[in-house]
Design a protein around this motif. Sequence first.
Motif, PDB file in Angstrom:
ATOM      1  N   VAL A  57       0.871  -1.173   0.000  1.00 39.88           N
ATOM      2  CA  VAL A  57       0.000   0.000   0.000  1.00 39.88           C
ATOM      3  C   VAL A  57       0.905   1.218   0.000  1.00 39.88           C
ATOM      4  O   VAL A  57       1.579   1.514   1.001  1.00 39.88           O
ATOM      5  CB  VAL A  57      -0.948   0.000   1.217  1.00 39.88           C
ATOM      6  CG1 VAL A  57      -1.754   1.296   1.257  1.00 39.88           C
ATOM      7  CG2 VAL A  57      -1.878  -1.207   1.162  1.00 39.88           C
ATOM      8  N   VAL A 112       1.475   5.012   0.055  1.00 42.43           N
ATOM      9  CA  VAL A 112       0.716   6.135   0.588  1.00 42.43           C
ATOM     10  C   VAL A 112       1.291   7.469   0.118  1.00 42.43           C
ATOM     11  O   VAL A 112       2.489   7.736   0.278  1.00 42.43           O
ATOM     12  CB  VAL A 112       0.703   6.095   2.128  1.00 42.43           C
ATOM     13  CG1 VAL A 112      -0.028   7.305   2.696  1.00 42.43           C
ATOM     14  CG2 VAL A 112       0.067   4.800   2.621  1.00 42.43           C
ATOM     15  N   HIS A 114      -1.903   2.091  -4.842  1.00 37.20           N
ATOM     16  CA  HIS A 114      -1.644   3.496  -4.534  1.00 37.20           C
ATOM     17  C   HIS A 114      -2.860   4.125  -3.861  1.00 37.20           C
ATOM     18  O   HIS A 114      -4.001   3.790  -4.174  1.00 37.20           O
ATOM     19  CB  HIS A 114      -1.331   4.273  -5.809  1.00 37.20           C
ATOM     20  CG  HIS A 114      -0.140   3.773  -6.554  1.00 37.20           C
ATOM     21  ND1 HIS A 114       1.141   4.022  -6.137  1.00 37.20           N
ATOM     22  CD2 HIS A 114      -0.037   3.036  -7.692  1.00 37.20           C
ATOM     23  CE1 HIS A 114       1.995   3.460  -6.994  1.00 37.20           C
ATOM     24  NE2 HIS A 114       1.303   2.865  -7.941  1.00 37.20           N
ATOM     25  N   CYS A 115      -2.587   5.054  -2.957  1.00 34.77           N
ATOM     26  CA  CYS A 115      -3.693   5.781  -2.334  1.00 34.77           C
ATOM     27  C   CYS A 115      -3.212   7.151  -1.882  1.00 34.77           C
ATOM     28  O   CYS A 115      -2.026   7.366  -1.636  1.00 34.77           O
ATOM     29  CB  CYS A 115      -4.274   5.001  -1.151  1.00 34.77           C
ATOM     30  SG  CYS A 115      -3.150   4.776   0.234  1.00 34.77           S
ATOM     31  N   ALA A 158      -8.832   6.840   2.368  1.00 36.24           N
ATOM     32  CA  ALA A 158      -8.155   6.264   1.199  1.00 36.24           C
ATOM     33  C   ALA A 158      -7.203   5.149   1.618  1.00 36.24           C
ATOM     34  O   ALA A 158      -7.115   4.108   0.953  1.00 36.24           O
ATOM     35  CB  ALA A 158      -7.400   7.353   0.441  1.00 36.24           C
ATOM     36  N   ILE A 159      -6.485   5.358   2.709  1.00 33.88           N
ATOM     37  CA  ILE A 159      -5.562   4.333   3.201  1.00 33.88           C
ATOM     38  C   ILE A 159      -6.347   3.107   3.674  1.00 33.88           C
ATOM     39  O   ILE A 159      -5.976   1.962   3.377  1.00 33.88           O
ATOM     40  CB  ILE A 159      -4.684   4.893   4.333  1.00 33.88           C
ATOM     41  CG1 ILE A 159      -3.811   6.039   3.810  1.00 33.88           C
ATOM     42  CG2 ILE A 159      -3.819   3.792   4.940  1.00 33.88           C
ATOM     43  CD1 ILE A 159      -3.128   6.840   4.896  1.00 33.88           C
ATOM     44  N   ALA A 190      -7.486   1.218   0.616  1.00 31.92           N
ATOM     45  CA  ALA A 190      -6.379   0.561  -0.071  1.00 31.92           C
ATOM     46  C   ALA A 190      -5.917  -0.674   0.690  1.00 31.92           C
ATOM     47  O   ALA A 190      -5.581  -1.710   0.083  1.00 31.92           O
ATOM     48  CB  ALA A 190      -5.218   1.535  -0.246  1.00 31.92           C
TER      49      ALA A 190
END
Length: 384
Positions: free
Chosen positions: A305, A307, A322-323, A329-330, A333
């Motif tokens: 992941v 970030v 991707h985030c 968003a994290i 992801a």
Amino acid sequence: MAERVTICVVSSGRADYGLIRPILDALRDDPRTVGQLMLTGTHADRRFGSEADSLIEADALVPMPLDGDDAAAAARGAAAVLTGVVEALGRLAPDAVLIVGDRYEILAVAQAAMLLRLPLIHLGGGDVTEGAIDEGIRHAVSKLAQVHLVTHAGAAHRLRQLGEEDWRIHTVGNPSLDSLTAAAALPDEVLEGLLGRPLAPDNLLVCFHPVTLLPDGGRAEFDALLAALGELPATTHLWITRPNADPGHEALTGHLTDWAAGRSNASVHATLGPAYLPLMARCRAVVGNSSSGLTETPSLGIPTVNVGVRQQGRLAGETVFHCAGEVEAIRAALARAMAADLAGAINPYGDGKTVPRILSVLTSLPERDVLMHKRFIDIEVAGG
């Protein structure tokens, strides 16, 4: 070059030691070559740890004093590296110097080699990381280098766009991948001895560094990452490395220390050293903004992941999620990464057979005068 070529391999800290170590071992084992080791950057700074098996084994140790956490302190540290490396190279008298990547202290090493008229071999040129000052440093080093060892075809293409001659560019892959098989096979009890505590049934590896092109140095992204990680169940153990020595590291490190205090499922390490790759092989995912999540983790078939913007533009395979540096968003992801079927995924950075390719290049270098006289190759550009 000389009948037995002497290559001084330079490491500036934990991030690049895993890449240069297999190259150094190969140089020392081959009767055609002599491998020298120079350590600089943060290797002698206990705040950041060192990947080196022993500082004693180095042929030269050039400290980089960091008297603050801002850009001025980094500039003063780099100036000290330049002075120290010039003196060390004068004593070691190698035939060529091999460096990795894109750090500001590595630019000082490249400048020292240029001033001493020593051929410079650059590993990792042509990559893109739009969220960090590393981007400009990497391209600057490429223009100072005489030989390019690149990790993928896209990087080689960019070096040609920079005017580099084709014969100087060698697509070899990422050398740290050559060590992954042995790392993954390390017995759990040995790994746990290196870590100082047992593995959990569920493990995550977390690596986050300052984002040097953001006004806050990446603090907002880091806050969001820690908030998202804090939502994970206590049965998930978080193995966290401290931020590197880029400007802004003190603020991130202090925040991480406060956040991890009292959390039984969080272990914070200045460096994981020889435990890094074996631990990565035992983790369900790698989370953060370190390049290793894009370049090494895919070979293990586990997700990353990635970030925020630090690695923006860097080549990434299908194992990388991707985030934005935002909590939601994290969180999303992480969920996608954990549910992904990554069977058959390919690492775009190589096949684990990089070191023999590099050794072939290093044992067939042209004479110094040929290497040192560079031509700029013009290319057609739109609107030109």
